[in-house]
Scaffold this motif. Sequence first.
Motif, mmCIF file in Angstrom:
data_model
loop_
_atom_site.group_PDB
_atom_site.id
_atom_site.type_symbol
_atom_site.label_atom_id
_atom_site.label_comp_id
_atom_site.label_asym_id
_atom_site.label_seq_id
_atom_site.Cartn_x
_atom_site.Cartn_y
_atom_site.Cartn_z
ATOM 1 N N GLY A 166 0.910 -1.232 -0.138
ATOM 2 C CA GLY A 166 -0.072 0.021 -0.104
ATOM 3 C C GLY A 166 0.857 1.455 0.043
ATOM 4 N N LEU A 167 0.367 2.244 0.656
ATOM 5 C CA LEU A 167 0.989 3.586 0.614
ATOM 6 C C LEU A 167 2.431 3.465 1.405
ATOM 7 N N GLN A 168 2.641 2.678 2.184
ATOM 8 C CA GLN A 168 4.061 2.630 2.486
ATOM 9 C C GLN A 168 4.795 2.334 1.829
ATOM 10 N N ALA A 169 4.565 1.158 1.141
ATOM 11 C CA ALA A 169 5.516 0.749 -0.192
ATOM 12 C C ALA A 169 5.745 1.745 -1.230
ATOM 13 N N ILE A 170 4.577 2.634 -1.629
ATOM 14 C CA ILE A 170 4.768 3.674 -2.459
ATOM 15 C C ILE A 170 5.794 4.678 -2.151
ATOM 16 N N SER A 171 5.464 5.231 -0.544
ATOM 17 C CA SER A 171 6.618 6.399 0.096
ATOM 18 C C SER A 171 7.984 5.541 0.170
ATOM 19 N N ALA A 172 8.198 4.438 0.401
ATOM 20 C CA ALA A 172 9.446 3.888 0.564
ATOM 21 C C ALA A 172 10.188 3.750 -0.786
ATOM 22 N N ASN A 173 9.483 3.565 -1.866
ATOM 23 C CA ASN A 173 10.013 3.348 -3.282
ATOM 24 C C ASN A 173 10.279 4.839 -4.118
ATOM 25 N N ALA A 220 7.277 10.623 -5.868
ATOM 26 C CA ALA A 220 8.180 11.553 -6.802
ATOM 27 C C ALA A 220 7.837 11.207 -8.066
ATOM 28 N N ILE A 221 8.132 9.816 -8.452
ATOM 29 C CA ILE A 221 7.737 9.144 -9.641
ATOM 30 C C ILE A 221 6.484 9.564 -10.395
ATOM 31 N N SER A 222 5.507 9.589 -9.411
ATOM 32 C CA SER A 222 3.870 9.905 -10.075
ATOM 33 C C SER A 222 4.063 11.323 -10.347
ATOM 34 N N VAL A 223 4.617 11.979 -9.547
ATOM 35 C CA VAL A 223 4.471 13.700 -9.823
ATOM 36 C C VAL A 223 5.421 13.811 -11.383
ATOM 37 N N VAL A 224 6.496 13.288 -11.390
ATOM 38 C CA VAL A 224 7.354 13.465 -12.629
ATOM 39 C C VAL A 224 6.705 12.967 -13.840
ATOM 40 N N GLY A 225 5.770 11.643 -13.580
ATOM 41 C CA GLY A 225 5.074 11.371 -14.829
ATOM 42 C C GLY A 225 4.100 12.005 -15.244
#
Lengths: 143, 139
Positions: free
Chosen positions: A3-10, A14-19
């Motif tokens: 979930g969200l923890q995995a997104i934050s940890a990797n 930031a990647i989403s914003v860049v995309g």
Amino acid sequence: MYGLQAISANNGWAISVVGITIVFTGLVLLSLSIAQLHKILDMWENRHKVAKLKDKLLRKNNKETIISFTEEQKESARQFKILVRTLDDNFSLPRLLKLAEISGLGIPHSRLAGLLKTGIIKPDQKGLFTWDRNLFMKVISSS
Amino acid sequence: MTSDNIQEGECLAVKGDKSTSFFILVSGMLLLELEGGKSIVLEKPGDFAGLDILSQKGIYCANLTSLTNGEIISIKHNDFLGLIQNNSESKENIMQVWSRHLSENIPFINVLESEFINVLESEFINVLEPEFINVLEPE
């Protein structure tokens, strides 16, 4: 980790914003290109006019740099100027030529051609011609 | 089709005379005298005059005079007709050039445009009106 923890940890956020930024920038550029497409199509449809305009500008520039009359040509231009004064502002070229012949001007045809080439006599796009006083003065006063 | 040198002041076509040739400018400057004192100057290589050879009356409708020494290509009446009759691509090109010539060089006049274009658009010369055929193919 899920979930969200995995997104934050990797670095997922930031990647989403860049995309998202890349995609939106691309879409904005695409829409701007499409918005200007009609101008390119107009230019393509009127390419003959564009080429003509380009020729006209080039010729105008050439005239401005090349104009250099001999004393004899200047005298001839003055004589034509006197004849043009007897005509309307927008005058008939064949009429001017006829007047030049009657007046006994030497080689009237090529003298007239010289005035046309330099742009002292210009077409008014309605079948008649005009005399460019400024250009005439510039040519006459040049050494 | 012949290439001819022309001299300053030389008269290439006289209004009212039978139209015999179509002229293409190679070099020099030509004065085409139209109705009402109007005229145009032909000075670009490829400019042309004398499409009157296709006109209904078969006569020149303007005077054509050379303003400078130069060179022209003359195409005789029958050669020109042969070109448009036998080669649809040439016919198409002539139509396009003629339309452009009218809009760019003679925007103030629309004489005979439809007449010329009708002639050139005709798929077969035989479908033309008899009166026109007589003009196009004089005895």
